[in-house]
Design an enzyme around this catalytic site. Structure first.
Site, PDB file in Angstrom:
ATOM      1  CB  CYS A   1      28.706  45.166  42.587  1.00  0.00           C
ATOM      2  SG  CYS A   1      26.936  45.051  42.920  1.00  0.00           S
TER       3      CYS A   1
ATOM      4  CD  GLU B   1      27.856  41.929  40.135  1.00  0.00           C
ATOM      5  OE1 GLU B   1      28.271  42.182  41.308  1.00  0.00           O
ATOM      6  OE2 GLU B   1      27.241  42.744  39.438  1.00  0.00           O
TER       7      GLU B   1
END
Length: 460
Positions: A264, A230
């Site tokens: 994020c 990620e």
């Protein structure tokens, strides 16, 4: 030869913690211990593994009064927000609750002649490389399900949050998870790459920069070791003419600015229908002007410093370039802005996709707001990015949100919310955000491998 890793506190630039990296020999020995311990751990009953993991999670919770100020010192999050244990516990608890069903054999069929089924087998040794921005929650996303599924885990944490892995290992060991089953390690980049290239691990989970993810994939090239990543994000929000404007402003601006924009799935660009643009902007400015920038140890502080001066430097450069190209800064510089880690939260208007601030990941307290006239224009702009983690749609029409969501290149589509990780859904991305999926049933699938059984019965 070992190196010294230093966590530089963004509060005052002092060294808050330092640790020596493992030598190459000690690093390989740690990986070998993890491999030697894996079979016995996997042989334990599933419920026993679940109970031990959740006991470890509870032990982390018992440390929260120490963890919260520690996080403020390491990465600048204000103590008023109370740390990460709520999300940490929610994610681990969900993965524990679904483990029996997610890891159950897949029955294909049985009759008097054949018995056929598919088992979920642990990958083996799982290497977790966790980031600093939400150091507990991002780590538990993989640590909990990996251990529950019967893997052993080696955790390497970011230097900026140097003490987090130690805290987690201490808690899990105190709860009864064997020391070799869950290890925290301090490694330099070269040793990390050597371990991966030598097949020391059976699965690698990395959360961090695009460059870091590329380094992981290069190290694993030719080994057939699974790598889940990620990486960067540039998550958009789209506010339609029928949206609840107050709710949209509150959520999207919080999603852009919380944790000093270091999330994020934080909101980095907002597209607002022209009919509600002025109202949205006015409310957004009111919120941001009300923030208190300052020392994260002060309970009155609502936005702390960025985790590192170099991160703030990149955001300042993006803002400066945008202003030179015609963007308008809507927030006057705060008195507490020191030109270093303490950075004024900023809203930019008159922005275009020619500007880096609307293309490159900012990962800081800045958001560009653009006016749009149609869904088609918004979709085109939302997809004009090398990243694809989440997108936030604001409308009262579920069908419309679904239609638009189907056309957005992203991992998660939100309607009337943003910046949240639902552990029941797969956490995934596309494009340069990376590949793989964490949490949910799919998270368990990635941390195990399928093994098929085709058993022919002996009949008279």
């Amino acid at each position: 030869m070992s190196q010294t890793l230093k966590c530089i506190s963004p509060i005052d630039g002092s060294v808050f913690a330092e640790r020596e990296t493992l030598s190459r020999e000690d690093a390989f020995a740690a990986a070998e211990r993890a491999r030697a311990a894996q079979a016995a751990w996997a042989a334990r009953p599933l419920q026993e593994r679940i109970d031990l993991v959740m006991a470890g999670v509870a032990k982390v919770g018992e440390m929260n009064d120490e963890i919260v100020p520690e996080l403020a010192h390491m990465m600048g999050r204000p103590v008023r927000f109370g740390g990460e244990f709520g999300g940490f516990n929610e994610r681990a608890s969900h993965m524990a609750e679904i483990a029996k069903e997610a890891l159950a054999d897949i029955e294909v069929g049985e009759d008097e002649t054949f018995k056929r089924y598919i088992k979920r087998i642990p990958q083996g040794v799982v290497f977790v490389v966790a980031p600093w921005n939400y150091p507990y929650m991002t780590a538990i996303n993989t640590v909990a399900p990996a251990l529950i599924a019967g893997n052993t885990v080696v955790l390497k944490h970011a230097t900026q949050t140097l003490l987090v892995g130690e805290r987690m290992a201490e808690a899990f060991h105190a709860a009864g998870v064997p020391a070799d089953v869950f290890q925290n390690v301090f490694l330099d980049h070269d040793t990390t790459s050597e371990l991966i290239a030598a097949k020391a691990f059976d699965f690698v989970n990395f959360t961090g920069s695009v460059g870091g993810g590329q380094a992981m994939e290069r190290a694993a090239a030719g080994t057939f070791t699974g790598v889940g990543t990620e990486l960067g994000g540039k998550d958009p929000g789209y506010v339609m003419e029928d949206a609840d404007i107050d709710a949209a402003v509150d959520t999207l601006i919080d999603g852009a600015m919380f944790n000093s924009g270091q999330c994020c799935c934080g909101i980095e660009r907002i597209y607002v229908h022209e009919s509600v643009y002025d109202a949205f902007l006015a409310k957004a400015l009111e919120i941001v002007k009300g923030y208190k920038l300052g020392n994260p140890m002060d309970p009155e502080t609502s936005i702390g410093p960025m985790a590192n001066v170099r991160f703030a430097k990149e955001v300042r450069e993006q803002i400066a370039e945008a202003l030179q190209m015609g963007a308008v800064a809507q927030i006057e510089t705060f008195a507490e802005d020191d030109g270093g880690a303490y950075l004024t939260p900023q809203i930019l208007t008159n922005v275009t996709h020619d500007m880096r601030v609307m293309r490159d990941e900012s990962f800081g307290p800045v958001v560009g707001i653009m006016k749009v006239s149609s869904d088609e224009e918004a979709i085109k702009l939302m997809n004009d990015s090398e990243f694809g983690l989440t997108a936030s749609l604001w409308t009262s029409d579920v069908d419309r949100a679904q239609r638009i969501g189907d056309q957005i290149e992203t991992g998660t589509v939100f309607m009337n919310r943003a910046d949240y990780l639902d552990p029941g859904l797969c956490w995934t991305g596309c494009k340069n955000t990376g590949r793989g999926g964490g949490l949910s049933v799919i998270g368990y699938h990635n941390l195990t491998r399928p093994k098929s059984y085709h058993l022919k019965k002996v009949t008279g």
